[in-house]
Design a protein around this motif. Structure first.
Motif, PDB file in Angstrom:
ATOM      1  N   GLY A 122       0.773  -1.227   0.000  1.00  0.00           N
ATOM      2  CA  GLY A 122       0.000   0.000   0.000  1.00  0.00           C
ATOM      3  C   GLY A 122       0.804   1.277   0.000  1.00  0.00           C
ATOM      4  N   VAL A 123       2.116   1.179  -0.191  1.00  0.00           N
ATOM      5  CA  VAL A 123       2.937   2.392  -0.183  1.00  0.00           C
ATOM      6  C   VAL A 123       3.112   2.975  -1.589  1.00  0.00           C
ATOM      7  N   GLY A 124       2.533   2.306  -2.584  1.00  0.00           N
ATOM      8  CA  GLY A 124       2.623   2.811  -3.945  1.00  0.00           C
ATOM      9  C   GLY A 124       3.727   2.144  -4.764  1.00  0.00           C
ATOM     10  N   LYS A 125       4.140   0.955  -4.341  1.00  0.00           N
ATOM     11  CA  LYS A 125       5.207   0.253  -5.054  1.00  0.00           C
ATOM     12  C   LYS A 125       4.828  -0.040  -6.505  1.00  0.00           C
ATOM     13  N   SER A 126       3.612  -0.597  -6.708  1.00  0.00           N
ATOM     14  CA  SER A 126       3.197  -0.939  -8.073  1.00  0.00           C
ATOM     15  C   SER A 126       3.021   0.319  -8.911  1.00  0.00           C
ATOM     16  N   THR A 127       2.514   1.361  -8.290  1.00  0.00           N
ATOM     17  CA  THR A 127       2.360   2.633  -9.004  1.00  0.00           C
ATOM     18  C   THR A 127       3.726   3.114  -9.493  1.00  0.00           C
ATOM     19  N   ASN A 279       7.409   7.950  -1.541  1.00  0.00           N
ATOM     20  CA  ASN A 279       6.101   8.208  -2.151  1.00  0.00           C
ATOM     21  C   ASN A 279       5.179   8.832  -1.114  1.00  0.00           C
ATOM     22  N   PRO A 314       4.644  13.389  -4.821  1.00  0.00           N
ATOM     23  CA  PRO A 314       3.594  13.968  -3.965  1.00  0.00           C
ATOM     24  C   PRO A 314       2.376  13.062  -3.867  1.00  0.00           C
ATOM     25  N   ASP A 316      -1.109  12.879  -4.899  1.00  0.00           N
ATOM     26  CA  ASP A 316      -1.740  13.636  -5.970  1.00  0.00           C
ATOM     27  C   ASP A 316      -2.816  12.756  -6.612  1.00  0.00           C
ATOM     28  N   SER A 320      -3.221   8.545  -8.590  1.00  0.00           N
ATOM     29  CA  SER A 320      -4.130   7.400  -8.436  1.00  0.00           C
ATOM     30  C   SER A 320      -5.077   7.287  -9.631  1.00  0.00           C
TER      31      SER A 320
END
Ligand code: ADP
Length: 344
Positions: A122-127, A279, A314, A316, A320
């Motif tokens: 949930g920390v945005g790794k895949s993003t 992130n 950021p 933002d 997402s």
């Protein structure tokens, strides 16, 4: 449609299956991770070290579990075998030569492999993995992306890909979007397949994602690792020559603790750490930056550990929304380009 049984009803059937010491597999604590839905039952059969079972014994328990449940409830069943399984014993003797861990074999046509990892989910790794891959492609590199986050494959959605890979000459052709070729469980499984796959089964499936694909010539292959530390990380490190890993974290203290653990694991696996990306560092209103999770936590940690700091992203909505719509924000925003350039 057949009524799906409750967990307790399934356990009652499984209590008839006995380990070699006479204990049943439920009381022995081997049955966990139930998924009961959409006409299917899935669970894990986890062999504890103390049970000292070899592969034949463990597989026999798995088969009995699958058959008994299928015959009793008439549903589709998937039992995933995991835990500590010894090599097959011949008679009472242990084999003299336990095979050493595999040495990494190169992936034909692939020049570099980098992994994107995080201490927790949930920390945005895949993003970050998806945007990094897109940013590399925008810099003119030939890019592949493997979604090794088997439990929550999200990269197909983030890149806006739906079609299953075509099969040509027994190899899967990775679909391509935004200049990135993708292989993901998300493209192969239908959405209802239970994801209780673990341990050995997962590592086999992963090898398929890497070696079953016709990548062609790639300058860089990016791997989106599962969160945390575990078997999949080990299996990837043993089977593929990973040139470096990028660690993603949010600024909070708790996230940073997990990051330290992950960094320790990659060091043990002799995979160089290319640096950290922070992130959800801040959000901006009317030109002012706010730091809801504390200021520069990941940046400070990377300094302390002597690791390169690669940049901040950021919080933002565009990030997402980019993920949800299949149009990664790196297509429009330069931050990811700068991070990608540092890595290159
Ligand atoms: P992980 O792979 O670490 O589990 P994801 O990349 O799936 O995390 O991100 C989790 C959620 O957070 C997703 O909905 C994603 O769109 C959102 N998200 C990630 N990074 C940001 C960001 N910088 N700003 C806003 N939302 C973000």
């Amino acid at each position: 449609m057949t009524r799906l049984p409750q967990k307790t009803e399934i356990e009652a059937i499984l209590q008839n299956i006995k380990t070699p010491t006479g204990e049943d597999i439920v009381s022995a604590g081997m049955v966990s991770s139930f998924v009961i839905r959409e006409g299917k039952i899935g669970f894990a059969l986890e062999i504890p070290k103390a049970a000292n079972l070899d592969a034949t014994q463990a597989e026999s328990l798995r088969m009995q579990a699958e058959t008994n449940i299928k015959n009793t409830f008439g549903t589709e069943v998937l039992v995933a075998l995991t835990g500590h399984i010894s090599p097959i014993r011949i008679g009472a003797r242990e084999p003299k030569n336990v095979p050493p861990p595999p040495t990494p074999k190169p992936l034909a046509g692939v020049k570099r492999i980098i992994a994107v990892a995080s201490g927790k989910g949930g920390v945005g790794k895949s993003t970050v993995a998806a945007n990094l891959a897109v940013a590399f492609a925008q810099q003119g590199l030939r890019v592949g992306l493997v979604d090794a986050d088997i439990y929550g494959p999200s990269l197909a959605k983030m890149l806006g890909l739906k079609e299953k890979p075509e099969i040509v000459d027994n190899q899967m052709i990775p679909p391509m979007r935004h200049g990135v070729k993708l292989m993901s469980m998300g493209l192969l499984l239908d959405e209802n397949t239970p994801t209780v796959w673990r341990g050995p089964m997962v590592s086999k499936a992963l090898t398929q994602l890497f070696r079953g694909a016709a990548w062609g010539e790639l300058d860089i292959l990016v791997i989106d690792m599962p969160p945390g530390t575990g078997d999949i990380h080990l299996s990837i490190a043993q089977n593929f020559e990973v040139n470096g890993v990028v660690i993603v974290s949010t600024p909070q203290e708790v996230a940073l603790l997990d990051v330290k653990k992950a960094i320790g694991m990659f060091e043990k696996l002799h995979i160089p750490i290319l640096g950290m990306i922070e992130n959800m560092s801040y959000f901006e209103t009317s030109g002012t930056r706010h730091y809801p999770f504390g200021k520069e936590g990941a940046q400070n940690l990377s300094k302390k550990l002597g690791l390169p700091f690669l940049g901040q992203l950021p919080i933002d909505a565009a990030i997402s929304q980019g993920g949800d719509s299949g149009e990664p924000f790196a297509l429009k925003n330069g931050i990811m380009q700068q991070i990608a350039a540092k890595i290159v």
